[in-house]
Design a protein around this motif. Structure first.
Motif, PDB file in Angstrom:
ATOM      1  N   LYS A  81     -12.813  43.539  60.682  1.00 44.96           N
ATOM      2  CA  LYS A  81     -11.777  42.856  61.448  1.00 44.96           C
ATOM      3  C   LYS A  81     -11.891  41.349  61.303  1.00 44.96           C
ATOM      4  CE  LYS A  81      -9.078  42.827  65.612  1.00 44.96           C
ATOM      5  NZ  LYS A  81      -8.785  43.452  66.912  1.00 44.96           N
ATOM      6  N   ALA A  82     -13.112  40.828  61.274  1.00 45.81           N
ATOM      7  CA  ALA A  82     -13.309  39.380  61.135  1.00 45.81           C
ATOM      8  C   ALA A  82     -12.696  38.864  59.838  1.00 45.81           C
ATOM      9  CB  ALA A  82     -14.800  39.048  61.194  1.00 45.81           C
ATOM     10  N   ARG A  83     -12.861  39.631  58.748  1.00 45.29           N
ATOM     11  CA  ARG A  83     -12.278  39.208  57.466  1.00 45.29           C
ATOM     12  C   ARG A  83     -10.760  39.132  57.557  1.00 45.29           C
ATOM     13  NH1 ARG A  83     -16.283  42.726  55.406  1.00 45.29           N
ATOM     14  NH2 ARG A  83     -14.764  44.418  55.213  1.00 45.29           N
ATOM     15  N   ILE A  84     -10.172  40.130  58.168  1.00 47.38           N
ATOM     16  CA  ILE A  84      -8.712  40.189  58.256  1.00 47.38           C
ATOM     17  C   ILE A  84      -8.178  39.092  59.184  1.00 47.38           C
ATOM     18  CG2 ILE A  84      -6.779  41.599  59.080  1.00 47.38           C
ATOM     19  CD1 ILE A  84      -8.323  44.061  58.035  1.00 47.38           C
ATOM     20  N   VAL A  85      -8.833  38.892  60.324  1.00 49.95           N
ATOM     21  CA  VAL A  85      -8.382  37.866  61.274  1.00 49.95           C
ATOM     22  C   VAL A  85      -8.507  36.482  60.658  1.00 49.95           C
ATOM     23  CG1 VAL A  85      -8.928  36.766  63.485  1.00 49.95           C
ATOM     24  CG2 VAL A  85      -8.843  39.255  63.323  1.00 49.95           C
TER      25      VAL A  85
ATOM     26  N   GLY B 200     -10.559  38.890  67.722  1.00 47.63           N
ATOM     27  CA  GLY B 200      -9.278  38.581  67.089  1.00 47.63           C
ATOM     28  C   GLY B 200      -8.286  37.836  67.938  1.00 47.63           C
ATOM     29  N   GLY B 201      -8.504  37.767  69.261  1.00 43.73           N
ATOM     30  CA  GLY B 201      -7.695  36.881  70.092  1.00 43.73           C
ATOM     31  C   GLY B 201      -6.359  37.396  70.559  1.00 43.73           C
TER      32      GLY B 201
ATOM     33  N   GLU C  77     -14.431  33.307  61.262  1.00 42.39           N
ATOM     34  CA  GLU C  77     -14.114  31.947  60.802  1.00 42.39           C
ATOM     35  C   GLU C  77     -12.640  31.645  61.000  1.00 42.39           C
ATOM     36  OE1 GLU C  77     -16.125  29.720  60.086  1.00 42.39           O
ATOM     37  OE2 GLU C  77     -17.994  30.694  59.453  1.00 42.39           O
ATOM     38  N   LEU C  78     -12.366  30.597  61.768  1.00 42.44           N
ATOM     39  CA  LEU C  78     -10.986  30.228  62.063  1.00 42.44           C
ATOM     40  C   LEU C  78     -10.811  28.719  62.030  1.00 42.44           C
ATOM     41  CD1 LEU C  78     -10.326  32.655  65.054  1.00 42.44           C
ATOM     42  CD2 LEU C  78      -9.350  32.840  62.771  1.00 42.44           C
ATOM     43  N   ALA C  79     -10.818  28.137  60.851  1.00 46.01           N
ATOM     44  CA  ALA C  79     -10.486  26.732  60.639  1.00 46.01           C
ATOM     45  C   ALA C  79     -11.145  25.812  61.659  1.00 46.01           C
ATOM     46  CB  ALA C  79      -8.971  26.547  60.679  1.00 46.01           C
TER      47      ALA C  79
END
Length: 368
Positions: free
Chosen positions: A227-231, A141-142, A7-9
């Motif tokens: 990793k998804a949570r942290i990113v 994570g990009g 999830e990224l805004a």
């Protein structure tokens, strides 16, 4: 199959994890294909093992593939290869709304992602990671980058993929050493933030590196979820949360630099040994018990990964290794924050470390 949402805004993306997903790539990626031909990047090994599978899957939806194929290894993450790739993409009329496919390990993902980030100020890309390390870490994570003479990953951009297809069946072609290198990034998530997952890794690490299908899918899924949570919390590594993912990397990159970023020490192997050193240095500073530092070292060694500097037979001093750290991307105003441990499953950022003390510690480690 598992689907993990990063999830990224409003511009999040899915990570698909499971066996034999390459055969479904056309269906999974259909929303990101606008033309009847797509550009795909691979190295010779990933193309030989998996190129036909991806090509056949896309053919099922009426899409052909044009390939840009590189030599395998870190040498592909260079200015020269980046320039050739960018020219090749432009010659094929790739537009901002198009998506490039990256089929391979972390090198291919980094190279393709960075090319996508700068081509026409940003076009899309789809990650199809074929190594364990890429599936659990670099494809999500990009972070994209190339290497320069000054060091590794010093020129790059944050550029998120549109989709990640992590087919665990592709891991069947990896040499055992590459599986071990990828496993280092799996156990990292337990060491830095999930003690229960570390316990699971201690009990099931051999199943993961032995490619047990259920263990592999669980390990990849848990790693990507972490990793998804942290990113999602710290996409561009500004709050310090995402920096925790660098556990083992500061020490590890110094060891990689000393060994010439070569096959003498794979990236995952450097991270593994770096985590052992981070745990021991945490114990030296009084944060972590010596018993837990030993537990980390034993878990790393049990996976067949290096846990002692002596195994590298380096001809250098602790000061030499510390000097490599001066090029670390996290260096700020002459100080370098270190990711250390208060407990297994509890990493933190320590900004009070003196490099002279690090050099002394590494000298002791070199001496055994």
């Amino acid at each position: 199959m598992a689907v993990i949402r990063v999830e990224l805004a409003g511009r999040g993306y899915d990570v698909q994890v499971g066996a034999d997903l390459l055969e479904q790539a056309g269906t999974l990626a259909r929303d990101f294909i606008r033309k009847d031909c797509v550009a795909a990047v691979a190295d010779r090994n990933s193309h030989r093992h998996h190129g036909a599978r991806l090509q056949a899957a896309l053919a099922e939806i009426g899409v052909s593939v044009e390939w840009f194929i590189t030599d395998p290894g870190e040498g592909a993450k260079s200015w020269d290869v980046l320039a050739k790739l960018a020219d090749w993409l432009l010659e094929r009329g790739v537009e901002r709304g198009d998506h490039i496919f990256a089929l391979g390990g972390g090198v291919i993902g980094d190279l393709t992602g960075f090319a996508a980030a700068v081509l026409k100020r940003g076009c899309g890309f789809v990650q199809v990671p074929t190594t364990l390390l890429a599936q659990v870490d670099s494809s999500v994570g990009g972070k994209t980058a190339i290497n320069t003479s000054a060091g590794k990953n010093l020129v790059g951009a944050f550029h998120q993929p549109a989709l990640v297809i992590a087919d665990t069946a592709t891991l069947g072609t990896l040499p055992p050493r590459e599986m071990g290198a990828g496993y280092a990034e799996v156990i990292k998530y337990g060491i830095l933030g999930d003690a229960a997952f570390f316990d699971w890794c201690e009990a099931n690490g051999a199943k993961v590196t032995g490619r047990d299908p259920a263990a592999l899918e669980y390990a990849v899924t848990k790693s990507v979820e972490a990793k998804a949570r942290i990113v999602a919390e710290d996409e561009r590594e500004t709050s310090g949360t995402r920096a925790l993912l660098n556990l083992g990397h500061t020490f590890g990159h110094a060891l990689e630099a000393e060994t010439g970023f070569s096959d003498r020490l794979l990236h995952g192997e450097g991270v593994a040994l770096g985590m052992v050193l981070a745990a021991r240095y945490s114990a030296r500073r009084g944060y972590l018990s010596a018993a837990d530092a030993g537990r980390v070292a034993r878990a790393i060694a049990a996976a067949g990964l290096p846990s002692e500097i002596a195994s590298l037979q380096l001809r250098c001093t602790g000061a030499d290794l510390a000097a490599h750290m001066a090029h670390d991307k996290k260096m700020d105003a002459g100080t370098l924050p270190f990711i250390l441990l208060r407990d297994i499953g509890e990493a933190f950022l320590d900004r009070s470390v003196e490099m002279s003390d690090v050099a002394d510690f590494l000298t002791q480690e070199l001496q055994g």
